[in-house]
Structures are given as C-alpha cells and as structure tokens.
Enzyme design. Structure first.
Site: not given
Ligand code: DON
Length: 337
Positions: A82, A85, A208, A260, A278
């Site tokens: 994430s 982003k 993405y 978040y 994540v």
């Molecule tokens: O889209 C997703 O769920 C993952 N590629 C990225 C999510 C993420 O990193 C949330 N972060 N804490």
C-alpha cells in the site's frame, strides 16, 4: 496502541535535524529498543506474505541533504504494497492536476478498513481517499497511458525516480496476490458501476497489483520519503520527481489517511505524515527534514507494522519531527529550550 518511547524527551520541531552523530545514535537506539518486541501478526491474506521471516527489522533515516542513517535489516527487500499508493498518487497529481484527482478520488478518511466495500457503498461510489484500496484503484485508473503496459511503465519509472534506483517486480508476490485479489476486483467493478473508473477495471486491478509487488527496502522508503520532504527533489540523485505543491497535497492526504482508521492516533502520537503497507513497511515524511523508512512484518489489527510504529514514534520525538510541537519563544526570538 501504547507507544513507549522511554525518557527520550520531546524535542520540538526546529526546522533542522540534530547533528550527524546524534541522528546515527538515535536511529541505532530506535532499532535496539524495539528489536525484542514480538507483538502483532504477519499478513497472510496474500498467501506468500505469510512466508516472511517475522524477525526482520530495519530502520533508515534519509536526510534532505542526502545523508543516510541505517540500522538492522535496512537493505532487506520486501514488497511495497500500500505504500505505493502514496507515490502513485503524487505522480498522478503531478500528471493530471490537483483538481481532477480531488474530484475523482477525494481526500477524507473513510474511518473503515483499507479494503472496505461498505465504504464505497456508503459514499455513493466515491472512494473518499487515495490510500484505501478503492481510492488507489481510482487513482491508478487515472495514470497516463493508452494501454495497461504504458500505465505500468509510467508507475515503475516514477517510483524508481522517487527511490533513485530501478525497483524490480517480485513475480512471486504479484502471482500470489493476482490469484487471491477477488476483493479488489469486486471493488474495481463496483467503482465502474458508479462511473468512477472509465477504463477496463480488471486491467486497472492488474496494474495496481503490480505496483504493490515492487520490491523496496527501508532505505528506499526513506529516500522516497525524503523526496516528498524535499519539495519533490530526490536528495540523493538531485532529480526533480514531482512539483513541490504535489508533495504538499500528498502529505496532507497521508496525514488524514496514511494509517487507515488509525490515522488520527498516528498523527496524535507521532505528528508527521506516514504510510504503511501490509508487507511491514512504513514511510514517514518530516517536511524539510527527512524521510524515515522502517520494515518489520508483524502488524497490528489495522495492518500497520508494530515495531515500525514504535521506532518511528521514538525517532519523531527524539529528532523533533512532530509538526504540531512548538515551544515558547524568548523576547529575542530564540527557542526557550
Ligand atoms: O491491495 C491489497 O490488499 C494489497 N496489495 C495492499 C494492502 C496494504 O498494503 C494495506 N496496508 N496496510
């Protein structure tokens, strides 16, 4: 969460970092004091992420003059997830303009988890901010390029300019997420149904998913953060990556939503914009001073690295990064401390 920073004190924001040796000392201390912390769980909803060594822990501070301070596994590669982003958002703002992105994606916290479908429904299909998956998908849909391949090249090149080196794609992470990202595909279809994505939604999800699988280290994150802290110029390469106004927009968005539904707590305790992923990375940006990159795979319930938050809290206090901290001025205009 409780952030134990010990007796380091509250250094106020001065506009400059302490001297080189003090920063070295504090980066080492941020690592040492948290290395035995085992709280949190490694992410497993993307199957391959569960295979990581949970003990890995790296910390890096990159100063806006290009100086780098490292501790622990600061050069260990992991997928950016994430955190991409934030940088894709900056590149898109730079390319298509502040207002287009503001109208299409928004800048407000949803107060809901990063992959919430309900958040999209509650807001009549408006993603509300680019740091949740819905908003990130809407942002990636705005990336310039006539084809998904062209959009992907734009993103991979742009993130490389932030990092100051080419960032490889982790094919295994990409494949693992591509096989299990039904939820993101559903969110993209939902956005399409509301007219928030006007290209092929599944192609957007694929780009993405690739952007999330780019490999970075804590050092890379620190340099990428330092570029946002340095008005858009990478302090290591000297290259301008985005406009200064784009950095300001991006940091405001991170302050509101980078962690978040825990973003308020992060800002309250740490006082500088940050973004988590994540796989266990966190980037933090102290405008005009430095970027911080941390990597530790065990996460709290909102998906934010536990040791990364602690190490960053320590550094923010000790280095005087909190943008809300001030001090009483003496009559001659100097700080009283
Ligand atoms: O889209 C997703 O769920 C993952 N590629 C990225 C999510 C993420 O990193 C949330 N972060 N804490």
């Amino acid at each position: 969460m409780e952030l134990d920073v010990g007796d380091v004190g509250q250094a106020v924001s001065t506009g400059t970092l302490p001297g080189w040796d003090r920063v070295e000392e504090l980066v080492a201390a941020a690592w040492h004091r948290n290395r035995d912390l085992r709280a949190g769980e490694v992410a497993d909803y993307i199957p391959i992420l569960a295979e990581v060594d949970p003990e890995l822990f790296g910390v890096c501070v990159a100063e806006v003059d290009g100086g780098i301070h490292l501790a622990g596994d600061a050069d260990h590669p992991f997928s950016i997830q994430s955190i991409s982003k934030a940088f894709v958002y900056a590149l898109v703002c730079d390319a298509v303009g502040h207002q287009v992105v503001l109208d299409r994606v928004g800048v407000d916290n949803t107060g809901l988890p990063f992959n919430s479908v309900m958040a999209v429904e509650l807001n009549d299909g408006h993603p509300r901010n680019p740091m949740v998956n819905a908003g990130a998908l809407a942002t990636t849909a705005l990336v310039p390029g006539a084809t998904p391949a062209a959009k992907w090249t734009f993103i991979q090149d742009g993130l490389a300019r932030f990092a100051g080196r080419p960032l490889p794609l982790d094919e295994q992470v990409y494949a693992s997420e591509a096989a299990t990202n039904q939820r993101n595909r559903a969110i993209a279809r939902l956005l399409e149904s509301y007219g928030r994505i006007d290209t092929d939604p599944l192609a957007v999800v694929d780009v993405y998913t690739r952007q999330c699988a780019l490999l970075v280290s804590a050092r890379d994150l620190a340099v990428m953060g330092a570029t946002l802290a340095d008005g858009g110029v990478n302090p290591v390469t000297g290259e301008r990556v985005v406009a200064a106004s784009v950095c300001q927009d991006t940091l405001a968005v991170l302050a509101a939503s980078g962690l978040y539904e825990r973003s308020g707590e992060w800002l309250y305790e740490i006082g500088v914009p940050g973004k988590s992923g994540v796989a266990g990375g966190i980037v933090t940006v102290a405008p005009g001073k430095a970027g911080i990159g941390t990597f530790s795979p065990r996460l709290d319930g909102a998906g934010n690295s536990v040791r990364g938050q602690r190490a960053t809290a320590y550094l923010s206090r000790a280095l005087g990064l909190n943008v809300f901290a001030s001090d009483v001025r003496t009559p001659d205009g100097r700080s009283s401390t």
